[in-house]
Every structure is written in structure tokens, then in C-alpha cells.
Design a protein around this motif. Sequence first.
Motif, PDB file in Angstrom:
ATOM      1  N   UNK A  20     -22.694 -40.758  38.896  1.00  0.00           N
ATOM      2  CA  UNK A  20     -23.839 -40.011  38.389  1.00  0.00           C
ATOM      3  C   UNK A  20     -23.381 -38.981  37.369  1.00  0.00           C
ATOM      4  N   UNK A  21     -24.278 -38.657  36.454  1.00  0.00           N
ATOM      5  CA  UNK A  21     -24.009 -37.619  35.463  1.00  0.00           C
ATOM      6  C   UNK A  21     -24.359 -36.267  36.072  1.00  0.00           C
ATOM      7  N   UNK A  22     -23.691 -35.216  35.621  1.00  0.00           N
ATOM      8  CA  UNK A  22     -23.944 -33.881  36.160  1.00  0.00           C
ATOM      9  C   UNK A  22     -25.381 -33.439  35.939  1.00  0.00           C
ATOM     10  N   UNK A  23     -25.999 -33.875  34.862  1.00  0.00           N
ATOM     11  CA  UNK A  23     -27.358 -33.430  34.552  1.00  0.00           C
ATOM     12  C   UNK A  23     -28.438 -34.398  35.035  1.00  0.00           C
ATOM     13  N   UNK A  24     -28.042 -35.484  35.747  1.00  0.00           N
ATOM     14  CA  UNK A  24     -29.008 -36.472  36.258  1.00  0.00           C
ATOM     15  C   UNK A  24     -28.667 -36.806  37.702  1.00  0.00           C
ATOM     16  N   UNK A  25     -29.553 -36.509  38.636  1.00  0.00           N
ATOM     17  CA  UNK A  25     -29.221 -36.769  40.043  1.00  0.00           C
ATOM     18  C   UNK A  25     -29.227 -38.255  40.420  1.00  0.00           C
ATOM     19  N   UNK A  26     -30.000 -39.084  39.707  1.00  0.00           N
ATOM     20  CA  UNK A  26     -30.030 -40.508  40.053  1.00  0.00           C
ATOM     21  C   UNK A  26     -28.724 -41.175  39.626  1.00  0.00           C
ATOM     22  N   UNK A  27     -28.402 -42.252  40.299  1.00  0.00           N
ATOM     23  CA  UNK A  27     -27.153 -42.953  40.007  1.00  0.00           C
ATOM     24  C   UNK A  27     -27.206 -43.729  38.703  1.00  0.00           C
ATOM     25  N   UNK A  28     -26.020 -44.008  38.168  1.00  0.00           N
ATOM     26  CA  UNK A  28     -25.877 -44.783  36.933  1.00  0.00           C
ATOM     27  C   UNK A  28     -25.516 -46.222  37.279  1.00  0.00           C
ATOM     28  N   UNK A  29     -25.771 -47.146  36.371  1.00  0.00           N
ATOM     29  CA  UNK A  29     -25.555 -48.570  36.632  1.00  0.00           C
ATOM     30  C   UNK A  29     -24.484 -49.204  35.741  1.00  0.00           C
ATOM     31  N   UNK A  30     -24.005 -48.499  34.741  1.00  0.00           N
ATOM     32  CA  UNK A  30     -23.116 -49.114  33.753  1.00  0.00           C
ATOM     33  C   UNK A  30     -21.676 -49.229  34.235  1.00  0.00           C
ATOM     34  N   UNK A  31     -21.031 -50.341  33.859  1.00  0.00           N
ATOM     35  CA  UNK A  31     -19.614 -50.578  34.116  1.00  0.00           C
ATOM     36  C   UNK A  31     -18.928 -50.822  32.774  1.00  0.00           C
ATOM     37  N   UNK A  32     -17.743 -50.218  32.612  1.00  0.00           N
ATOM     38  CA  UNK A  32     -16.981 -50.325  31.374  1.00  0.00           C
ATOM     39  C   UNK A  32     -15.636 -50.963  31.653  1.00  0.00           C
ATOM     40  N   UNK A  33     -15.149 -51.737  30.693  1.00  0.00           N
ATOM     41  CA  UNK A  33     -13.867 -52.436  30.823  1.00  0.00           C
ATOM     42  C   UNK A  33     -12.883 -51.871  29.803  1.00  0.00           C
ATOM     43  N   UNK A  34     -11.663 -51.582  30.292  1.00  0.00           N
ATOM     44  CA  UNK A  34     -10.592 -51.112  29.406  1.00  0.00           C
ATOM     45  C   UNK A  34      -9.548 -52.208  29.277  1.00  0.00           C
ATOM     46  N   UNK A  35      -9.209 -52.541  28.040  1.00  0.00           N
ATOM     47  CA  UNK A  35      -8.187 -53.551  27.757  1.00  0.00           C
ATOM     48  C   UNK A  35      -6.960 -52.837  27.197  1.00  0.00           C
ATOM     49  N   UNK A  36      -5.865 -52.763  27.959  1.00  0.00           N
ATOM     50  CA  UNK A  36      -4.678 -52.064  27.469  1.00  0.00           C
ATOM     51  C   UNK A  36      -4.005 -52.764  26.282  1.00  0.00           C
TER      52      UNK A  36
END
Length: 70
Positions: A20-36
Motif C-alpha cells: 500500500x502507498x502511504x497516502x492510500x489505505x487500500x491495497x495496490x495490485x501492481x507487480x514489477x519485474x527487475x531484469x539484472x
Amino acid sequence: DRMNSVVFSVRGKGYYGLGQAKDRPEGLRDLWQYDPQTDRWQKYADFPGNGHVRVIANTVSNRAYLGLGY
């Protein structure tokens, strides 16, 4: 500004998201991928349903399993 997120790796790539973001109490749904190999982040997917906070992840045989949380 994200807290209570999840982090895991599969096949040499890192994944980060939900929580969750500090300014939004509801949960977030996004997933991010890091490619080294390319040193880049890209949006991977949206988690199904509503946003999720304090999810745990476990990887077995190159598969990630996410669960629990609220």
C-alpha cells in the motif's frame, strides 16, 4: 512510498509489488519485474482481485506462490 509489499525472485529476475502507498489505505495490485541483465524495471502484471497488503511469497521449482495477507 510503498509499504507492506512483497518481494521475490524467479529464474534470476526480481519481482516487487502489492502493498500500500502511504497516502492510500487500500491495497495496490501492481507487480514489477527487475531484469539484472538489462538493469531495468518493467510492469509485469496486476494481481487479480482487490489490492493486497502483507502478502507472502514462496518460490518452488521456478514458480512463485503468493498468498495470505489481506
